[in-house]
Write a protein that holds these residues in place. Structure first.
Motif, PDB file in Angstrom:
ATOM      1  N   TRP A  90      47.430  47.408  36.084  1.00 41.77           N
ATOM      2  CA  TRP A  90      48.356  48.093  35.173  1.00 41.77           C
ATOM      3  C   TRP A  90      49.745  47.444  35.215  1.00 41.77           C
ATOM      4  CZ3 TRP A  90      47.955  50.912  31.112  1.00 41.77           C
ATOM      5  CH2 TRP A  90      48.993  51.740  30.684  1.00 41.77           C
ATOM      6  N   ASP A  91      50.183  47.112  36.411  1.00 45.24           N
ATOM      7  CA  ASP A  91      51.516  46.505  36.545  1.00 45.24           C
ATOM      8  C   ASP A  91      51.582  45.168  35.807  1.00 45.24           C
ATOM      9  OD1 ASP A  91      52.194  48.678  38.076  1.00 45.24           O
ATOM     10  OD2 ASP A  91      51.987  47.626  39.997  1.00 45.24           O
ATOM     11  N   LYS A  92      50.549  44.360  35.950  1.00 46.96           N
ATOM     12  CA  LYS A  92      50.531  43.060  35.266  1.00 46.96           C
ATOM     13  C   LYS A  92      50.447  43.240  33.743  1.00 46.96           C
ATOM     14  CE  LYS A  92      50.385  39.238  37.922  1.00 46.96           C
ATOM     15  NZ  LYS A  92      50.979  39.742  39.134  1.00 46.96           N
ATOM     16  N   LEU A  93      49.625  44.186  33.309  1.00 49.70           N
ATOM     17  CA  LEU A  93      49.483  44.442  31.875  1.00 49.70           C
ATOM     18  C   LEU A  93      50.814  44.885  31.277  1.00 49.70           C
ATOM     19  CD1 LEU A  93      47.517  44.719  29.451  1.00 49.70           C
ATOM     20  CD2 LEU A  93      46.992  47.027  30.257  1.00 49.70           C
ATOM     21  N   CYS A  94      51.480  45.811  31.936  1.00 47.22           N
ATOM     22  CA  CYS A  94      52.778  46.289  31.445  1.00 47.22           C
ATOM     23  C   CYS A  94      53.801  45.159  31.470  1.00 47.22           C
ATOM     24  CB  CYS A  94      53.267  47.464  32.297  1.00 47.22           C
ATOM     25  SG  CYS A  94      52.223  48.921  32.172  1.00 47.22           S
ATOM     26  N   GLY A  95      53.734  44.318  32.482  1.00 46.72           N
ATOM     27  CA  GLY A  95      54.659  43.201  32.562  1.00 46.72           C
ATOM     28  C   GLY A  95      54.445  42.214  31.435  1.00 46.72           C
ATOM     29  N   PHE A  96      53.215  42.022  31.061  1.00 49.72           N
ATOM     30  CA  PHE A  96      52.919  41.040  30.019  1.00 49.72           C
ATOM     31  C   PHE A  96      53.486  41.466  28.675  1.00 49.72           C
ATOM     32  CE2 PHE A  96      50.576  38.240  27.267  1.00 49.72           C
ATOM     33  CZ  PHE A  96      50.339  37.114  28.033  1.00 49.72           C
ATOM     34  N   ILE A  97      53.406  42.775  28.371  1.00 43.20           N
ATOM     35  CA  ILE A  97      53.877  43.224  27.052  1.00 43.20           C
ATOM     36  C   ILE A  97      55.219  43.937  27.139  1.00 43.20           C
ATOM     37  CG2 ILE A  97      51.517  43.408  26.168  1.00 43.20           C
ATOM     38  CD1 ILE A  97      51.776  46.450  26.445  1.00 43.20           C
ATOM     39  N   ASP A  98      55.810  43.981  28.339  1.00 43.02           N
ATOM     40  CA  ASP A  98      57.140  44.572  28.549  1.00 43.02           C
ATOM     41  C   ASP A  98      57.211  46.056  28.246  1.00 43.02           C
ATOM     42  OD1 ASP A  98      58.516  42.464  29.629  1.00 43.02           O
ATOM     43  OD2 ASP A  98      59.098  41.643  27.692  1.00 43.02           O
ATOM     44  N   LYS A  99      56.082  46.751  28.325  1.00 44.03           N
ATOM     45  CA  LYS A  99      56.085  48.212  28.175  1.00 44.03           C
ATOM     46  C   LYS A  99      54.711  48.725  28.582  1.00 44.03           C
ATOM     47  CE  LYS A  99      54.857  47.874  23.274  1.00 44.03           C
ATOM     48  NZ  LYS A  99      55.247  48.174  21.900  1.00 44.03           N
ATOM     49  N   GLU A 100      54.594  50.070  28.647  1.00 42.51           N
ATOM     50  CA  GLU A 100      53.286  50.641  28.936  1.00 42.51           C
ATOM     51  C   GLU A 100      52.481  50.712  27.635  1.00 42.51           C
ATOM     52  OE1 GLU A 100      53.459  54.333  31.007  1.00 42.51           O
ATOM     53  OE2 GLU A 100      54.091  53.365  32.877  1.00 42.51           O
ATOM     54  N   PRO A 101      51.294  50.117  27.607  1.00 46.33           N
ATOM     55  CA  PRO A 101      50.500  50.159  26.374  1.00 46.33           C
ATOM     56  C   PRO A 101      49.963  51.571  26.125  1.00 46.33           C
ATOM     57  CG  PRO A 101      49.278  49.086  28.141  1.00 46.33           C
ATOM     58  CD  PRO A 101      50.634  49.367  28.687  1.00 46.33           C
ATOM     59  N   ALA A 102      50.365  52.143  24.983  1.00 45.20           N
ATOM     60  CA  ALA A 102      50.013  53.540  24.695  1.00 45.20           C
ATOM     61  C   ALA A 102      48.539  53.732  24.394  1.00 45.20           C
ATOM     62  CB  ALA A 102      50.857  54.038  23.526  1.00 45.20           C
ATOM     63  N   CYS A 103      47.810  52.640  24.199  1.00 47.46           N
ATOM     64  CA  CYS A 103      46.391  52.800  23.872  1.00 47.46           C
ATOM     65  C   CYS A 103      45.549  53.121  25.101  1.00 47.46           C
ATOM     66  CB  CYS A 103      45.852  51.547  23.189  1.00 47.46           C
ATOM     67  SG  CYS A 103      45.757  50.104  24.265  1.00 47.46           S
ATOM     68  N   TYR A 104      46.163  53.043  26.290  1.00 47.76           N
ATOM     69  CA  TYR A 104      45.422  53.342  27.519  1.00 47.76           C
ATOM     70  C   TYR A 104      46.010  54.557  28.237  1.00 47.76           C
ATOM     71  CZ  TYR A 104      43.644  48.533  27.050  1.00 47.76           C
ATOM     72  OH  TYR A 104      43.054  47.386  26.589  1.00 47.76           O
ATOM     73  N   ALA A 105      45.144  55.369  28.808  1.00 46.46           N
ATOM     74  CA  ALA A 105      45.543  56.434  29.733  1.00 46.46           C
ATOM     75  C   ALA A 105      45.105  55.971  31.120  1.00 46.46           C
ATOM     76  CB  ALA A 105      44.877  57.750  29.350  1.00 46.46           C
ATOM     77  N   PHE A 106      46.051  55.455  31.888  1.00 44.38           N
ATOM     78  CA  PHE A 106      45.718  54.741  33.124  1.00 44.38           C
ATOM     79  C   PHE A 106      45.613  55.664  34.334  1.00 44.38           C
ATOM     80  CE2 PHE A 106      47.323  52.457  36.955  1.00 44.38           C
ATOM     81  CZ  PHE A 106      46.204  51.662  37.150  1.00 44.38           C
ATOM     82  N   THR A 107      44.594  55.417  35.137  1.00 45.06           N
ATOM     83  CA  THR A 107      44.440  56.059  36.445  1.00 45.06           C
ATOM     84  C   THR A 107      44.185  54.969  37.475  1.00 45.06           C
ATOM     85  OG1 THR A 107      43.456  58.041  35.468  1.00 45.06           O
ATOM     86  CG2 THR A 107      43.114  57.696  37.833  1.00 45.06           C
ATOM     87  N   PRO A 108      45.046  54.843  38.501  1.00 45.73           N
ATOM     88  CA  PRO A 108      44.782  53.837  39.534  1.00 45.73           C
ATOM     89  C   PRO A 108      43.620  54.266  40.420  1.00 45.73           C
ATOM     90  CG  PRO A 108      46.706  55.135  40.121  1.00 45.73           C
ATOM     91  CD  PRO A 108      46.274  55.606  38.760  1.00 45.73           C
ATOM     92  N   VAL A 109      42.816  53.293  40.841  1.00 45.42           N
ATOM     93  CA  VAL A 109      41.693  53.608  41.729  1.00 45.42           C
ATOM     94  C   VAL A 109      41.684  52.653  42.925  1.00 45.42           C
ATOM     95  CG1 VAL A 109      40.217  54.638  39.967  1.00 45.42           C
ATOM     96  CG2 VAL A 109      40.099  52.177  40.372  1.00 45.42           C
ATOM     97  N   VAL A 110      41.197  53.200  44.040  1.00 51.41           N
ATOM     98  CA  VAL A 110      40.974  52.423  45.264  1.00 51.41           C
ATOM     99  C   VAL A 110      39.604  52.832  45.817  1.00 51.41           C
ATOM    100  CG1 VAL A 110      43.438  52.238  45.830  1.00 51.41           C
ATOM    101  CG2 VAL A 110      42.082  54.168  46.709  1.00 51.41           C
ATOM    102  N   GLY A 111      39.161  52.103  46.817  1.00 56.01           N
ATOM    103  CA  GLY A 111      37.892  52.429  47.424  1.00 56.01           C
ATOM    104  C   GLY A 111      37.814  53.879  47.874  1.00 56.01           C
ATOM    105  N   GLY A 112      36.673  54.524  47.611  1.00 56.54           N
ATOM    106  CA  GLY A 112      36.479  55.924  47.968  1.00 56.54           C
ATOM    107  C   GLY A 112      36.742  56.875  46.819  1.00 56.54           C
ATOM    108  N   ASP A 113      37.470  56.425  45.799  1.00 60.59           N
ATOM    109  CA  ASP A 113      37.715  57.291  44.638  1.00 60.59           C
ATOM    110  C   ASP A 113      36.426  57.466  43.837  1.00 60.59           C
ATOM    111  OD1 ASP A 113      40.345  57.512  45.312  1.00 60.59           O
ATOM    112  OD2 ASP A 113      41.100  56.131  43.783  1.00 60.59           O
TER     113      ASP A 113
END
Ligand SMILES: [Zn+2]
Length: 242
Positions: A92-115
């Motif tokens: 998500w951080d890289k994606l937002c960095g690439f377009i200089d904002k949060e892309p509104a077409c995605y509802a982001f949830t971060p995940v790690v092992g065990g989720d």
């Protein structure tokens, strides 16, 4: 549960052969798992029928087409409602960095092992993989059938416990030959994929993420040597039931 192979080229795409990407389908639920370059335009369904997106890690051969989908879902008269996106925070951080904002077409949830998440009739459990950036493998369960996707990984770590006894292990096989000769420890050879599949009691092994410059028939042969039975290839444009 059905897995559609959208792309299976390791590291980079080739003409007609997108990089990593699958659509996991159960009933009317369709999840796009890994968005490697070339996968968006090769999705087996209208992209607007994709219910959610799962991305394993930030390496471009697994996530670059999040940008293609962003444009397709945003810059049109009727932009899509936000599509759930599950991935490590770094994606998500890289994606937002690439377009200089949060892309509104995605509802982001971060995940790690065990989720664990439920996406329609699919249950997904994530595990941390042996790779140089945060990377999640994923166990997909529906109707007591189980698919495990390794994403990119080396042989270390405890992710194997999540894959124990699965019906299908969809495993990367980025390297051929003797594991001792690997230049990079955090990928699998075809023979390691076969050995791990055998160790965890996987019923079937499907190889993916084989770079275009390697001979896929050799990969299958080397994986069969350790798995002890027939091994299949993930072939773009085909699908298999789990
Ligand atoms: Zn990677």
């Amino acid at each position: 549960m059905r897995a559609h192979v959208v792309g299976a080229s390791g590291t980079f795409p080739a003409p007609g052969k997108p990089a990593a990407g699958f659509v996991i389908e159960q009933g009317s639920t369709r999840v796009w798992c890994d968005a490697g370059p070339g996968t968006f335009m090769s999705l087996p369904v209208d992209p607007d029928l994709i219910d959610a997106v799962v991305v394993s890690h930030v390496h471009p051969d697994h996530c670059a087409d999040l940008l293609a989908a962003y444009h397709a879902w945003t810059y049109r008269p009727d932009p899509r409602d936000p599509v759930p996106l599950f991935a490590p925070q770094s994606v998500w951080d890289k994606l937002c960095g690439f377009i200089d904002k949060e892309p509104a077409c995605y509802a982001f949830t971060p995940v790690v092992g065990g989720d664990e998440v439920s996406l329609g009739s699919l249950d997904v459990r994530f595990s941390d993989m042996d790779h140089p950036v945060p990377t999640v493998g994923s166990l997909w369960t529906a109707n007591n059938r189980r698919l495990y996707y390794t994403a990119d990984t080396g042989p270390e770590g405890d992710w194997r416990s999540d894959a124990d006894g699965v019906h299908v292990m969809l495993s990367e096989a980025s390297v051929l030959g003797d594991p001792a000769d690997k230049d990079f420890s955090q990928h699998l050879t075809a023979s390691e994929a076969g050995q791990i599949a055998r160790d965890i009691g996987a019923k079937n092994l499907v190889l993916t993420h084989i770079p275009p410059y390697l001979d896929k028939s050799v990969a299958v042969s080397q994986a069969e040597g350790t798995f002890g039975k027939a091994v299949r290839l993930a072939v773009p444009g085909t699908s298999f039931d789990i």
